[in-house]
Design a protein around this motif. Structure first.
Motif, PDB file in Angstrom:
ATOM      1  N   ILE A 196      23.633  19.509 -31.503  1.00  0.00           N
ATOM      2  CA  ILE A 196      24.059  19.904 -29.764  1.00  0.00           C
ATOM      3  C   ILE A 196      23.452  18.533 -29.040  1.00  0.00           C
ATOM      4  O   ILE A 196      24.080  18.184 -27.895  1.00  0.00           O
ATOM      5  CB  ILE A 196      23.111  20.973 -29.229  1.00  0.00           C
TER       6      ILE A 196
ATOM      7  N   HIS B  31      26.071  16.906 -26.733  1.00  0.00           N
ATOM      8  CA  HIS B  31      25.752  16.788 -24.992  1.00  0.00           C
ATOM      9  C   HIS B  31      25.832  15.650 -24.438  1.00  0.00           C
ATOM     10  O   HIS B  31      26.529  15.389 -23.608  1.00  0.00           O
ATOM     11  CB  HIS B  31      24.556  17.875 -24.932  1.00  0.00           C
TER      12      HIS B  31
ATOM     13  N   PHE C  70      29.451  23.594 -27.691  1.00  0.00           N
ATOM     14  CA  PHE C  70      28.064  23.033 -28.112  1.00  0.00           C
ATOM     15  C   PHE C  70      27.226  23.484 -26.813  1.00  0.00           C
ATOM     16  O   PHE C  70      25.995  23.707 -27.067  1.00  0.00           O
ATOM     17  CB  PHE C  70      28.193  21.792 -28.160  1.00  0.00           C
TER      18      PHE C  70
ATOM     19  N   ARG D 278      32.585  27.579 -31.889  1.00  0.00           N
ATOM     20  CA  ARG D 278      31.921  26.709 -31.223  1.00  0.00           C
ATOM     21  C   ARG D 278      32.280  25.416 -31.489  1.00  0.00           C
ATOM     22  O   ARG D 278      32.620  24.336 -30.671  1.00  0.00           O
ATOM     23  CB  ARG D 278      30.507  26.825 -31.497  1.00  0.00           C
TER      24      ARG D 278
ATOM     25  N   ASN E 271      25.782  26.971 -27.551  1.00  0.00           N
ATOM     26  CA  ASN E 271      25.258  26.868 -28.794  1.00  0.00           C
ATOM     27  C   ASN E 271      23.474  27.139 -28.698  1.00  0.00           C
ATOM     28  O   ASN E 271      23.093  27.593 -29.785  1.00  0.00           O
ATOM     29  CB  ASN E 271      25.776  25.911 -29.676  1.00  0.00           C
ATOM     30  N   HIS E 272      22.933  26.642 -27.949  1.00  0.00           N
ATOM     31  CA  HIS E 272      21.375  26.888 -27.777  1.00  0.00           C
ATOM     32  C   HIS E 272      21.061  28.152 -27.755  1.00  0.00           C
ATOM     33  O   HIS E 272      20.060  28.577 -28.610  1.00  0.00           O
ATOM     34  CB  HIS E 272      20.990  26.272 -26.384  1.00  0.00           C
TER      35      HIS E 272
ATOM     36  N   GLY F 231      26.550  21.258 -36.602  1.00  0.00           N
ATOM     37  CA  GLY F 231      26.415  22.552 -35.781  1.00  0.00           C
ATOM     38  C   GLY F 231      26.349  23.813 -36.723  1.00  0.00           C
ATOM     39  O   GLY F 231      26.648  23.971 -37.770  1.00  0.00           O
TER      40      GLY F 231
ATOM     41  N   THR G 132      17.967  18.869 -24.795  1.00  0.00           N
ATOM     42  CA  THR G 132      19.381  18.285 -24.958  1.00  0.00           C
ATOM     43  C   THR G 132      19.674  17.744 -23.558  1.00  0.00           C
ATOM     44  O   THR G 132      20.418  16.681 -23.405  1.00  0.00           O
ATOM     45  CB  THR G 132      20.290  19.268 -25.542  1.00  0.00           C
TER      46      THR G 132
ATOM     47  N   TYR H 215      28.818  16.811 -34.071  1.00  0.00           N
ATOM     48  CA  TYR H 215      28.609  18.403 -34.179  1.00  0.00           C
ATOM     49  C   TYR H 215      29.265  19.088 -35.073  1.00  0.00           C
ATOM     50  O   TYR H 215      28.698  20.193 -35.662  1.00  0.00           O
ATOM     51  CB  TYR H 215      28.882  18.805 -32.507  1.00  0.00           C
TER      52      TYR H 215
ATOM     53  N   SER I 205      34.612  22.854 -29.173  1.00  0.00           N
ATOM     54  CA  SER I 205      33.787  21.661 -28.862  1.00  0.00           C
ATOM     55  C   SER I 205      34.753  20.460 -29.393  1.00  0.00           C
ATOM     56  O   SER I 205      34.724  19.437 -28.577  1.00  0.00           O
ATOM     57  CB  SER I 205      32.690  21.479 -29.642  1.00  0.00           C
TER      58      SER I 205
END
Length: 496
Positions: free
Chosen positions: A290, A294, A406, A360, A409-410, A474, A425, A470, A364
């Motif tokens: 991420i 980011h 992304f 995700r 995604n946290h 990811g 991030t 990612y 992305s």
């Protein structure tokens, strides 16, 4: 392969203990507390971004007229697009003799404060609640914004200090809001709720850029800070009265909605955040995936945010004061696609035909490589204004899809520590805002189309690298260090 990586089980069990979640009856969205929170936080990010970008427009009127060219002069590569002449109103606000270096420090100083409070903001929100951290962070930004005219009169050093302090306050907002959503967003509604929430950032940019120019013209530049500050004060009152940290402490939430939210999250949230697994967080490959994505996305975003008016003026012959709507079009497209993408992402996850990680990554890839392609294409449109604006708008619009990639995604990998993860991030993702435009400006000293092609290629290349990284690393499931130990052990037994 990490024995704790249960990504392979997600197709059968995309959420922890899916069977129990199936029994939870969904609460209606209309007039719900969680959607009220989404719209209020959208208003909050509108304020935050309006206060962030309004100085770049006000700066034009803050400078002594001898320090910038007359509006009738044009040095653009393409033929200029003059607007109908309007009589200049008499203004009583002060003007200043700041050189270009001083202007650069003033405009960039916000990010030096902004980067300082990302991780502390996430940590404090996890420990003490996100409501007041978010509220006071934006309130602080509002107060210092309203002090901007007084600080400018005292000297550039005071104005830089005020802008740094604005950044300090605003730096806490995104981590705090992620921490808030960890307690409020049901897993299958995350994309919808978060994209509504963070669309406020795009709307703040879209509205503040042209509106600031009109305020400067009809009133004077000081009112840019007073009026947007007043809008922020109204938001703070509503936030303080209507928002609560958790569904369990909300006095007006329906029992059905409270049960829906808490039951859907009970197996994802840690029972305590008194101990934060820093080592596990900092060595987590999904987190670093991420971080890279980011950072890469923000390189393009901040480059366009700060230099799009310059490109439109110096290359295409447009002025942001004359054509505020044209400058806003890319952000309008981004906001629309972010909301639509959020709806689609959650629909794909709800049907259970697609794993969270696949959704995700797909969003992305499209939201990072798509913008890269159209950004490079923009550099080859020459003086075809319509095509250039169209490609820039498509580029930014496709970037809005990454909000469901992304960017959310946290909350998928560690909802209990989402604020802290976002702080980490976003710290790295702030660096492009500090150095990206500087590098881009140093590459475009002669303002030729070829120089801008180089800038677009660099941004596109960074985007592609971020998307690839990612895609490789990811993940879409809650990581073992982010859930209660007793449940993690049960999960390991189940997956063996």
């Amino acid at each position: 392969m990490d024995p704790y990586d249960t990504e392979g089980d997600e197709s059968e069990r995309p959420l922890l203990r899916r069977g129990q979640d199936d029994k939870v009856e969904r609460a209606p969205a209309c007039c719900s507390a969680r959607y009220n929170l989404a719209f209020l936080s959208c208003y909050g990010f509108f304020v935050a971004y309006a206060l962030r970008v309004n100085l770049s427009v006000a700066m034009v009127d803050m400078l002594n007229a001898t320090h910038h060219a007359s509006p009738n002069q044009s040095s653009s590569v393409c033929p200029a697009h003059p607007s109908p002449a309007r009589p200049k109103h008499n203004h009583t606000a002060s003007v200043y003799d700041w050189d270009s270096e001083t202007q650069g420090w003033i405009l960039g100083s916000f990010f030096y404060g902004y980067i300082l409070t990302q991780v502390p903001g996430g940590y404090l929100a996890s420990r003490y609640g996100a409501k007041w951290l978010m509220g006071l962070g934006i309130l602080g930004t509002v107060v210092f914004t309203m002090l901007t005219p007084a600080a400018a009169d005292l000297g550039p050093g005071y104005l830089i200090a005020v802008r740094v302090l604005e950044g300090v306050g605003e730096g806490m907002t995104f981590p705090a809001m992620y921490a808030m959503w960890s307690a409020w967003a049901p897993p299958m509604e995350r994309s919808r709720l978060l994209t509504i929430s963070y669309t406020g950032a795009q709307l703040g940019t879209v509205i503040a850029l042209p509106l600031s120019a009109e305020i400067c013209f009809y009133l004077d530049w000081t009112y840019v800070f007073y009026l947007f500050g007043a809008v922020g004060m109204v938001w703070f009152v509503l936030w303080a009265v209507l928002v609560h940290n958790k569904p369990s402490t909300h006095p007006y939430i329906s029992e059905k909605e409270k049960l829906y939210i808490t039951n859907s999250l009970k197996n994802e949230l840690s029972t305590t955040v008194s101990h934060i697994p820093w080592r596990s967080i900092l060595t987590s490959r999904p987190l670093w995936a991420i971080v890279v994505a980011h950072f890469s996305y923000n390189w393009t975003f901040y480059t366009l945010l700060t230099l799009l008016p310059t490109y439109m003026s110096d290359i295409l012959g447009f002025s942001i004061q004359q054509n505020g709507l044209l400058s806003a079009l890319p952000y309008i497209g981004c906001a629309i696609m972010a909301i639509l993408g959020g709806q689609l992402a959650d629909y794909l996850r709800e049907t259970r035909q697609y794993r969270t990680v696949c959704v995700r990554k797909a969003f992305s890839i499209i939201g990072m490589i798509g913008p890269a392609v159209f950004l490079v294409a923009t550099g080859y449109t020459g003086c075809n204004y319509t095509l250039a604006i169209t490609f820039l708008t498509i580029s930014s619009a496709l970037g809005g899809l990454s909000a469901s990639g992304f960017n959310i995604n946290h909350l998928d990998i560690a909802p209990s520590y989402a604020g802290i993860l976002l702080g980490i991030t976003n710290t790295f993702a702030t660096i492009p805002g500090m150095v990206g435009p500087v590098i881009a400006r140093s590459l475009t000293k002669n303002n030729t189309i070829e120089e801008w092609q180089t800038v677009f290629y660099i941004s596109a290349g960074i985007n592609v690298v971020g998307a690839a990284f990612y895609t490789l690393f990811g993940r879409g499931t809650v990581q073992p260090w982010a859930v209660p130990r007793s449940y993690t052990e049960g999960l390991l037994v189940d997956s063996q």
